[in-house]
Design a protein around this motif. Structure first.
Motif, mmCIF file in Angstrom:
data_model
loop_
_atom_site.group_PDB
_atom_site.id
_atom_site.type_symbol
_atom_site.label_atom_id
_atom_site.label_comp_id
_atom_site.label_asym_id
_atom_site.label_seq_id
_atom_site.Cartn_x
_atom_site.Cartn_y
_atom_site.Cartn_z
ATOM 1 N N ALA A 49 0.965 -1.250 -0.275
ATOM 2 C CA ALA A 49 -0.174 0.295 -0.182
ATOM 3 C C ALA A 49 1.025 1.221 0.453
ATOM 4 C CB ALA A 49 -1.171 0.348 1.357
ATOM 5 N N LEU A 50 1.878 1.161 0.960
ATOM 6 C CA LEU A 50 2.508 2.292 0.804
ATOM 7 C C LEU A 50 3.149 2.531 -0.468
ATOM 8 C CD1 LEU A 50 3.907 4.334 2.638
ATOM 9 C CD2 LEU A 50 5.917 3.443 3.006
ATOM 10 N N ALA A 51 3.402 1.370 -1.113
ATOM 11 C CA ALA A 51 4.483 1.682 -2.686
ATOM 12 C C ALA A 51 3.311 2.227 -3.347
ATOM 13 C CB ALA A 51 4.909 0.237 -2.634
ATOM 14 N N LYS A 52 2.071 2.156 -3.766
ATOM 15 C CA LYS A 52 1.449 2.287 -4.266
ATOM 16 C C LYS A 52 0.904 3.688 -4.096
ATOM 17 C CE LYS A 52 -0.784 -2.344 -5.217
ATOM 18 N NZ LYS A 52 -1.927 -3.391 -4.979
ATOM 19 N N ALA A 53 1.288 4.368 -2.867
ATOM 20 C CA ALA A 53 0.796 5.657 -2.377
ATOM 21 C C ALA A 53 1.878 6.690 -3.114
ATOM 22 C CB ALA A 53 0.616 5.451 -1.275
ATOM 23 N N HIS A 54 3.302 6.138 -3.058
ATOM 24 C CA HIS A 54 4.130 6.867 -4.241
ATOM 25 C C HIS A 54 4.218 6.302 -5.055
ATOM 26 C CE1 HIS A 54 6.529 8.899 0.283
ATOM 27 N NE2 HIS A 54 5.223 7.245 0.806
ATOM 28 N N ARG A 55 4.241 6.079 -5.965
ATOM 29 C CA ARG A 55 3.524 4.926 -7.573
ATOM 30 C C ARG A 55 4.116 4.868 -7.603
ATOM 31 N NH1 ARG A 55 1.240 10.819 -9.858
ATOM 32 N NH2 ARG A 55 -1.062 10.668 -8.634
ATOM 33 N N ILE A 56 5.013 3.955 -6.575
ATOM 34 C CA ILE A 56 6.223 2.677 -6.961
ATOM 35 C C ILE A 56 5.524 1.362 -7.138
ATOM 36 C CG2 ILE A 56 8.947 1.872 -5.818
ATOM 37 C CD1 ILE A 56 8.737 3.648 -3.509
ATOM 38 N N PRO A 57 6.373 0.967 -8.815
ATOM 39 C CA PRO A 57 6.151 -0.576 -8.661
ATOM 40 C C PRO A 57 6.569 -1.013 -8.120
ATOM 41 C CG PRO A 57 7.388 0.953 -10.368
ATOM 42 C CD PRO A 57 7.518 1.669 -9.824
ATOM 43 N N VAL A 58 5.377 -1.884 -8.061
ATOM 44 C CA VAL A 58 5.303 -3.535 -6.775
ATOM 45 C C VAL A 58 4.598 -5.038 -6.981
ATOM 46 C CG1 VAL A 58 3.584 -2.833 -5.514
ATOM 47 C CG2 VAL A 58 4.559 -3.975 -4.228
ATOM 48 N N ILE A 59 5.807 -5.993 -5.959
ATOM 49 C CA ILE A 59 5.744 -6.826 -6.796
ATOM 50 C C ILE A 59 5.318 -7.921 -5.743
ATOM 51 C CG2 ILE A 59 8.110 -7.166 -7.369
ATOM 52 C CD1 ILE A 59 6.850 -9.500 -9.714
ATOM 53 N N GLU A 60 4.850 -9.052 -5.725
ATOM 54 C CA GLU A 60 4.431 -10.351 -4.196
ATOM 55 C C GLU A 60 5.084 -10.971 -4.844
ATOM 56 O OE1 GLU A 60 0.557 -9.961 -2.762
ATOM 57 O OE2 GLU A 60 1.072 -7.882 -2.015
ATOM 58 N N GLY A 61 5.460 -11.723 -4.648
ATOM 59 C CA GLY A 61 6.166 -12.984 -4.008
ATOM 60 C C GLY A 61 6.643 -13.717 -2.455
ATOM 61 N N ARG A 62 6.815 -15.088 -2.105
ATOM 62 C CA ARG A 62 7.496 -15.671 -0.903
ATOM 63 C C ARG A 62 9.325 -15.159 -1.158
ATOM 64 N NH1 ARG A 62 4.866 -14.748 2.650
ATOM 65 N NH2 ARG A 62 6.582 -15.981 3.651
ATOM 66 N N ARG A 63 9.868 -15.654 -2.746
ATOM 67 C CA ARG A 63 11.413 -15.567 -2.509
ATOM 68 C C ARG A 63 12.353 -14.787 -3.968
ATOM 69 N NH1 ARG A 63 12.595 -19.934 0.496
ATOM 70 N NH2 ARG A 63 14.959 -20.204 -1.203
ATOM 71 N N ALA A 64 12.974 -14.740 -3.368
ATOM 72 C CA ALA A 64 13.557 -13.333 -4.719
ATOM 73 C C ALA A 64 13.900 -14.280 -5.624
ATOM 74 C CB ALA A 64 14.238 -13.013 -4.274
ATOM 75 N N ASP A 65 13.801 -15.788 -6.164
ATOM 76 C CA ASP A 65 14.624 -16.200 -6.872
ATOM 77 C C ASP A 65 13.159 -17.011 -8.155
ATOM 78 O OD1 ASP A 65 13.674 -18.263 -5.484
ATOM 79 O OD2 ASP A 65 15.149 -19.384 -6.086
ATOM 80 N N GLU A 66 12.109 -16.601 -7.524
ATOM 81 C CA GLU A 66 10.516 -16.631 -8.203
ATOM 82 C C GLU A 66 11.395 -15.984 -9.990
ATOM 83 O OE1 GLU A 66 7.561 -15.250 -5.983
ATOM 84 O OE2 GLU A 66 7.369 -16.382 -4.643
ATOM 85 N N PRO A 67 10.684 -16.920 -10.952
ATOM 86 C CA PRO A 67 11.193 -15.699 -12.004
ATOM 87 C C PRO A 67 10.576 -14.567 -12.773
ATOM 88 C CG PRO A 67 10.305 -18.155 -12.060
ATOM 89 C CD PRO A 67 10.015 -17.757 -10.940
ATOM 90 N N ALA A 68 9.171 -14.499 -12.111
ATOM 91 C CA ALA A 68 8.811 -12.818 -11.942
ATOM 92 C C ALA A 68 9.439 -11.858 -11.727
ATOM 93 C CB ALA A 68 7.260 -12.642 -11.533
ATOM 94 N N ILE A 69 9.630 -12.265 -9.664
ATOM 95 C CA ILE A 69 10.750 -11.192 -9.355
ATOM 96 C C ILE A 69 11.835 -10.527 -9.881
ATOM 97 C CG2 ILE A 69 11.828 -10.984 -7.077
ATOM 98 C CD1 ILE A 69 8.578 -12.262 -5.672
ATOM 99 N N GLU A 70 12.341 -11.874 -9.902
ATOM 100 C CA GLU A 70 14.046 -11.815 -10.351
ATOM 101 C C GLU A 70 14.532 -11.213 -12.006
ATOM 102 O OE1 GLU A 70 17.758 -14.903 -11.717
ATOM 103 O OE2 GLU A 70 16.461 -15.622 -10.473
ATOM 104 N N ARG A 71 13.440 -11.396 -12.413
ATOM 105 C CA ARG A 71 13.359 -10.575 -13.876
ATOM 106 C C ARG A 71 12.899 -8.645 -13.414
ATOM 107 N NH1 ARG A 71 9.675 -13.611 -16.241
ATOM 108 N NH2 ARG A 71 7.736 -12.450 -16.031
#
Length: 323
Positions: A49-71
Protein backbone atom coordinates in the motif's frame (compact mmCIF):
# COMPACT_ATOMS: atom_id res chain seq x y z
CA UNK A 1 21.06 6.03 -5.97
CA UNK A 2 18.67 3.52 -7.57
CA UNK A 3 17.43 1.16 -4.86
CA UNK A 4 15.27 -1.94 -5.15
CA UNK A 5 13.52 -2.30 -1.81
CA UNK A 6 12.46 -5.71 -0.48
CA UNK A 7 10.49 -5.76 2.74
CA UNK A 8 7.40 -6.68 4.69
CA UNK A 9 5.10 -5.49 7.47
CA UNK A 10 5.75 -2.44 9.67
CA UNK A 11 9.50 -3.06 9.64
CA UNK A 12 9.42 -2.74 5.87
CA UNK A 13 7.03 0.20 5.88
CA UNK A 14 9.21 2.28 8.21
CA UNK A 15 12.35 1.66 6.13
CA UNK A 16 10.55 2.21 2.81
CA UNK A 17 9.03 5.48 4.00
CA UNK A 18 12.51 6.75 4.90
CA UNK A 19 13.84 5.83 1.45
CA UNK A 20 10.82 7.21 -0.41
CA UNK A 21 11.27 10.65 1.16
CA UNK A 22 15.09 10.76 0.94
CA UNK A 23 15.65 11.65 -2.70
CA UNK A 24 16.79 8.19 -3.77
CA UNK A 25 15.19 6.60 -6.82
CA UNK A 26 13.05 3.53 -6.14
CA UNK A 27 12.34 1.70 -9.40
CA UNK A 28 10.84 -1.37 -7.68
CA UNK A 29 9.44 -2.63 -4.38
CA UNK A 30 9.17 -6.36 -3.64
CA UNK A 31 7.06 -7.64 -0.76
CA UNK A 32 5.46 -10.81 0.56
CA UNK A 33 1.72 -11.50 0.27
CA UNK A 34 -0.45 -11.19 3.37
CA UNK A 35 -0.16 -14.15 5.76
CA UNK A 36 -2.23 -15.77 8.51
CA UNK A 37 0.87 -16.76 10.52
CA UNK A 38 0.44 -15.33 14.06
CA UNK A 39 3.76 -13.46 13.95
CA UNK A 40 3.02 -12.07 10.47
CA UNK A 41 -0.28 -10.57 11.62
CA UNK A 42 1.58 -8.36 14.13
CA UNK A 43 2.94 -4.98 13.01
CA UNK A 44 1.15 -5.77 9.76
CA UNK A 45 1.31 -2.40 7.96
CA UNK A 46 1.29 -2.88 4.20
CA UNK A 47 4.47 -2.31 2.20
CA UNK A 48 2.43 -2.77 -0.96
CA UNK A 49 0.00 0.00 0.00
CA UNK A 50 2.82 2.42 0.81
CA UNK A 51 4.60 1.67 -2.49
CA UNK A 52 1.40 2.31 -4.42
CA UNK A 53 0.83 5.57 -2.53
CA UNK A 54 4.26 6.72 -3.75
CA UNK A 55 3.57 5.35 -7.26
CA UNK A 56 6.42 2.86 -7.04
CA UNK A 57 6.01 -0.39 -9.02
CA UNK A 58 5.43 -3.27 -6.60
CA UNK A 59 5.48 -7.04 -6.98
CA UNK A 60 4.59 -9.75 -4.43
CA UNK A 61 6.11 -13.16 -3.83
CA UNK A 62 7.65 -15.44 -1.23
CA UNK A 63 11.14 -15.81 -2.72
CA UNK A 64 13.52 -13.50 -4.57
CA UNK A 65 14.34 -16.15 -7.17
CA UNK A 66 10.77 -16.53 -8.39
CA UNK A 67 11.04 -15.90 -12.16
CA UNK A 68 8.80 -12.80 -12.21
CA UNK A 69 10.61 -11.22 -9.24
CA UNK A 70 14.10 -11.98 -10.53
CA UNK A 71 13.16 -10.56 -13.93
CA UNK A 72 11.72 -7.39 -12.36
CA UNK A 73 14.88 -6.84 -10.28
CA UNK A 74 17.07 -7.29 -13.35
CA UNK A 75 15.01 -4.77 -15.30
CA UNK A 76 15.21 -2.25 -12.43
CA UNK A 77 18.96 -1.75 -13.05
CA UNK A 78 19.52 -1.00 -9.38
CA UNK A 79 22.64 0.23 -7.65
CA UNK A 80 21.58 -1.47 -4.43
CA UNK A 81 19.05 -3.95 -3.06
CA UNK A 82 17.92 -3.04 0.46
CA UNK A 83 15.89 -5.43 2.63
CA UNK A 84 13.93 -4.88 5.83
CA UNK A 85 11.94 -7.85 7.11
CA UNK A 86 12.35 -9.84 3.91
CA UNK A 87 11.72 -13.36 5.16
CA UNK A 88 13.66 -15.62 2.78
CA UNK A 89 17.25 -15.92 1.60
CA UNK A 90 18.13 -13.80 -1.44
CA UNK A 91 20.40 -15.90 -3.75
CA UNK A 92 23.77 -14.48 -4.77
CA UNK A 93 22.79 -14.38 -8.43
CA UNK A 94 19.93 -12.03 -7.52
CA UNK A 95 22.19 -9.87 -5.34
CA UNK A 96 24.60 -9.55 -8.27
CA UNK A 97 21.84 -7.88 -10.30
CA UNK A 98 22.51 -4.71 -8.28
CA UNK A 99 25.81 -2.87 -8.75
CA UNK A 100 26.54 -2.75 -5.01
CA UNK A 101 24.78 -5.96 -4.04
CA UNK A 102 22.41 -6.00 -1.08
CA UNK A 103 22.04 -4.73 2.47
CA UNK A 104 19.71 -6.29 5.03
CA UNK A 105 18.48 -4.49 8.14
CA UNK A 106 18.05 -6.95 10.98
CA UNK A 107 16.43 -6.22 14.35
CA UNK A 108 19.06 -8.11 16.33
CA UNK A 109 22.51 -7.41 17.70
CA UNK A 110 24.48 -9.48 15.18
CA UNK A 111 26.30 -11.80 15.20
CA UNK A 112 24.04 -12.86 18.08
CA UNK A 113 20.32 -13.35 17.52
CA UNK A 114 20.44 -13.97 13.80
CA UNK A 115 17.32 -15.47 12.28
CA UNK A 116 13.75 -14.93 13.39
CA UNK A 117 11.99 -13.00 16.19
CA UNK A 118 15.26 -11.66 17.68
CA UNK A 119 13.58 -9.20 20.05
CA UNK A 120 11.32 -11.89 21.53
CA UNK A 121 14.14 -14.39 21.88
CA UNK A 122 16.46 -11.82 23.47
CA UNK A 123 13.95 -10.69 26.08
CA UNK A 124 12.89 -14.26 26.84
CA UNK A 125 16.57 -15.01 27.46
CA UNK A 126 16.88 -12.07 29.86
CA UNK A 127 19.24 -9.99 27.71
CA UNK A 128 20.02 -6.43 28.86
CA UNK A 129 20.29 -5.06 25.32
CA UNK A 130 19.09 -5.67 21.79
CA UNK A 131 20.16 -4.05 18.56
CA UNK A 132 19.52 -2.99 15.00
CA UNK A 133 22.10 -4.13 12.46
CA UNK A 134 22.51 -3.33 8.76
CA UNK A 135 24.79 -5.85 7.08
CA UNK A 136 25.99 -6.82 3.62
CA UNK A 137 23.92 -9.68 2.23
CA UNK A 138 25.68 -12.91 1.27
CA UNK A 139 24.72 -16.54 0.73
CA UNK A 140 24.99 -16.99 4.52
CA UNK A 141 21.88 -15.91 6.42
CA UNK A 142 22.54 -12.80 8.58
CA UNK A 143 26.32 -13.30 8.53
CA UNK A 144 27.45 -10.57 6.13
CA UNK A 145 29.81 -7.73 7.13
CA UNK A 146 28.25 -5.09 9.38
CA UNK A 147 27.58 -1.68 7.82
CA UNK A 148 25.71 0.03 10.70
CA UNK A 149 24.83 -1.17 14.19
CA UNK A 150 22.94 0.43 17.06
CA UNK A 151 22.58 -0.93 20.59
CA UNK A 152 19.33 -0.52 22.54
CA UNK A 153 19.28 -1.12 26.31
CA UNK A 154 16.56 -3.32 27.76
CA UNK A 155 15.40 -2.68 31.33
CA UNK A 156 14.21 -5.55 33.55
CA UNK A 157 10.53 -4.63 33.13
CA UNK A 158 10.61 -3.75 29.41
CA UNK A 159 8.28 -5.72 27.15
CA UNK A 160 8.90 -6.89 23.60
CA UNK A 161 6.25 -4.42 22.44
CA UNK A 162 7.96 -1.42 23.99
CA UNK A 163 11.37 -2.47 22.72
CA UNK A 164 10.02 -2.98 19.20
CA UNK A 165 8.69 0.57 19.21
CA UNK A 166 12.16 1.87 20.09
CA UNK A 167 13.64 -0.17 17.26
CA UNK A 168 11.11 1.40 14.86
CA UNK A 169 12.28 4.83 16.01
CA UNK A 170 15.87 4.01 15.00
CA UNK A 171 15.04 2.24 11.75
CA UNK A 172 14.86 5.30 9.42
CA UNK A 173 18.24 6.59 10.61
CA UNK A 174 19.91 3.19 10.24
CA UNK A 175 18.32 2.69 6.81
CA UNK A 176 19.64 5.94 5.35
CA UNK A 177 23.03 5.68 7.04
CA UNK A 178 23.55 2.18 5.67
CA UNK A 179 22.81 3.39 2.13
CA UNK A 180 25.23 6.30 2.49
CA UNK A 181 28.00 4.08 3.86
CA UNK A 182 27.54 1.46 1.15
CA UNK A 183 27.82 4.17 -1.50
CA UNK A 184 31.09 5.45 -0.03
CA UNK A 185 34.02 3.72 -1.79
CA UNK A 186 36.26 4.41 1.21
CA UNK A 187 33.97 2.73 3.74
CA UNK A 188 34.88 -0.77 4.94
CA UNK A 189 32.18 -2.82 6.69
CA UNK A 190 33.15 -4.84 9.77
CA UNK A 191 33.29 -8.64 9.36
CA UNK A 192 31.21 -10.75 11.71
CA UNK A 193 32.77 -13.58 13.67
CA UNK A 194 30.71 -16.67 12.73
CA UNK A 195 31.87 -18.43 15.90
CA UNK A 196 29.88 -15.87 17.91
CA UNK A 197 26.76 -16.21 15.78
CA UNK A 198 23.55 -17.59 17.25
CA UNK A 199 20.79 -18.41 14.74
CA UNK A 200 17.21 -18.65 16.06
CA UNK A 201 14.21 -20.31 14.42
CA UNK A 202 10.67 -18.93 14.21
CA UNK A 203 8.70 -18.86 17.43
CA UNK A 204 5.58 -20.98 17.73
CA UNK A 205 3.07 -21.74 20.47
CA UNK A 206 5.52 -24.34 21.82
CA UNK A 207 8.11 -21.65 22.62
CA UNK A 208 5.47 -19.67 24.52
CA UNK A 209 4.31 -22.45 26.82
CA UNK A 210 5.39 -21.92 30.42
CA UNK A 211 7.50 -24.59 32.09
CA UNK A 212 6.83 -24.03 35.78
CA UNK A 213 10.04 -25.79 36.77
CA UNK A 214 11.95 -22.78 35.44
CA UNK A 215 12.86 -19.93 37.78
CA UNK A 216 10.54 -16.97 38.48
CA UNK A 217 12.81 -14.66 36.48
CA UNK A 218 12.91 -16.98 33.48
CA UNK A 219 9.13 -17.22 33.44
CA UNK A 220 8.73 -13.47 34.03
CA UNK A 221 11.05 -12.81 31.08
CA UNK A 222 9.08 -15.17 28.84
CA UNK A 223 5.81 -13.41 29.69
CA UNK A 224 7.19 -9.94 28.93
CA UNK A 225 8.75 -11.30 25.72
CA UNK A 226 5.24 -12.32 24.61
CA UNK A 227 3.41 -9.09 25.48
CA UNK A 228 0.40 -7.95 23.46
CA UNK A 229 0.05 -7.93 20.48
CA UNK A 230 2.40 -10.96 20.38
CA UNK A 231 0.84 -14.35 21.16
CA UNK A 232 1.00 -14.47 24.95
CA UNK A 233 2.84 -16.99 27.08
CA UNK A 234 0.43 -19.69 28.22
CA UNK A 235 -0.18 -22.60 30.50
CA UNK A 236 -3.08 -24.97 31.08
CA UNK A 237 -5.61 -24.95 33.90
CA UNK A 238 -8.35 -27.52 34.35
CA UNK A 239 -7.77 -28.77 30.81
CA UNK A 240 -8.01 -25.31 29.20
CA UNK A 241 -5.31 -23.17 27.64
CA UNK A 242 -4.78 -20.06 29.73
CA UNK A 243 -2.80 -17.04 28.51
CA UNK A 244 -0.76 -15.06 31.03
CA UNK A 245 -1.28 -11.35 30.45
CA UNK A 246 0.39 -9.75 33.45
CA UNK A 247 2.58 -10.99 36.31
CA UNK A 248 4.72 -9.54 39.09
CA UNK A 249 7.07 -10.66 41.82
CA UNK A 250 5.55 -11.46 45.23
CA UNK A 251 6.07 -9.57 48.49
CA UNK A 252 7.65 -12.58 50.23
CA UNK A 253 9.22 -15.93 49.38
CA UNK A 254 6.76 -18.64 48.34
CA UNK A 255 8.14 -22.14 48.00
CA UNK A 256 7.03 -25.63 47.14
CA UNK A 257 6.20 -27.69 44.07
CA UNK A 258 6.36 -25.90 40.68
CA UNK A 259 2.97 -25.22 39.13
CA UNK A 260 0.97 -25.14 42.36
CA UNK A 261 -1.40 -22.27 43.05
CA UNK A 262 0.00 -21.36 46.45
CA UNK A 263 -1.55 -18.24 47.99
CA UNK A 264 -3.34 -14.98 47.34
CA UNK A 265 -1.72 -11.56 47.38
CA UNK A 266 -3.45 -8.21 46.85
CA UNK A 267 -2.31 -8.11 43.20
CA UNK A 268 -3.31 -11.66 42.32
CA UNK A 269 -2.59 -15.35 42.88
CA UNK A 270 0.86 -16.79 43.58
CA UNK A 271 2.04 -19.78 41.56
CA UNK A 272 5.15 -21.72 42.56
CA UNK A 273 8.02 -21.88 40.06
CA UNK A 274 11.39 -23.62 40.07
CA UNK A 275 14.13 -22.53 42.42
CA UNK A 276 17.18 -20.59 41.31
CA UNK A 277 20.38 -21.63 43.10
CA UNK A 278 21.17 -19.27 45.93
CA UNK A 279 17.65 -17.84 46.12
CA UNK A 280 14.67 -18.79 48.29
CA UNK A 281 11.66 -17.42 46.42
CA UNK A 282 10.00 -19.71 43.90
CA UNK A 283 6.86 -17.66 43.34
CA UNK A 284 5.30 -15.34 40.78
CA UNK A 285 2.06 -13.41 41.16
CA UNK A 286 -0.39 -13.98 38.33
CA UNK A 287 -2.31 -10.71 38.01
CA UNK A 288 -4.29 -11.12 34.79
CA UNK A 289 -5.07 -14.18 32.67
CA UNK A 290 -7.16 -14.96 29.62
CA UNK A 291 -8.74 -18.25 28.58
CA UNK A 292 -8.32 -19.12 24.91
CA UNK A 293 -12.02 -18.57 24.28
CA UNK A 294 -12.59 -15.66 26.65
CA UNK A 295 -11.63 -12.18 27.78
CA UNK A 296 -8.80 -10.95 30.02
CA UNK A 297 -9.72 -11.62 33.65
CA UNK A 298 -8.12 -10.72 37.01
CA UNK A 299 -6.39 -13.84 38.28
CA UNK A 300 -8.04 -13.67 41.71
CA UNK A 301 -11.42 -13.99 39.96
CA UNK A 302 -10.35 -16.77 37.61
CA UNK A 303 -8.73 -19.04 40.21
CA UNK A 304 -11.45 -19.91 42.70
CA UNK A 305 -9.42 -22.55 44.54
CA UNK A 306 -5.86 -22.75 45.77
CA UNK A 307 -3.91 -25.99 45.77
CA UNK A 308 -4.58 -26.70 42.09
CA UNK A 309 -1.71 -27.18 39.64
CA UNK A 310 -0.99 -25.49 36.34
CA UNK A 311 0.61 -27.10 33.34
CA UNK A 312 1.16 -30.78 32.66
CA UNK A 313 0.04 -31.68 36.18
CA UNK A 314 -3.58 -30.74 35.38
CA UNK A 315 -4.67 -34.32 34.76
CA UNK A 316 -3.04 -35.78 37.86
CA UNK A 317 -4.95 -36.19 41.12
CA UNK A 318 -2.74 -34.98 43.96
CA UNK A 319 -5.47 -34.99 46.60
CA UNK A 320 -4.72 -38.46 47.97
CA UNK A 321 -2.26 -38.25 50.84
CA UNK A 322 -1.91 -34.48 50.73
CA UNK A 323 -0.93 -32.89 54.03
Amino acid sequence: MRIVFMGYQTWGVVALRALATSGHTLPLVVTHPASDHPYEKIWADSVSALAKAHRIPVIEGRRADEPAIERAIREARADLILCSDWRTLVPERVLRLARLGGINIHDGLLPRYAGFAPINWAIANGESEVGLTAHVMTHLFDLGDIVVQRRIPVAPLDTATGVAQRVFDLLPEVTLESVARRADPDFSPVPQDPILSSFFHKRTARESRVDWSRTPKQIFDLIRAQSDPYPNAWTTHAGRRLYLKRVSYPSRAYCGTPGRLHSREPAGVVVVCGQQPGQINQGLVLEEVQPADGEPTPAHRWFRRLGEYLGDADNINYDAGEQ
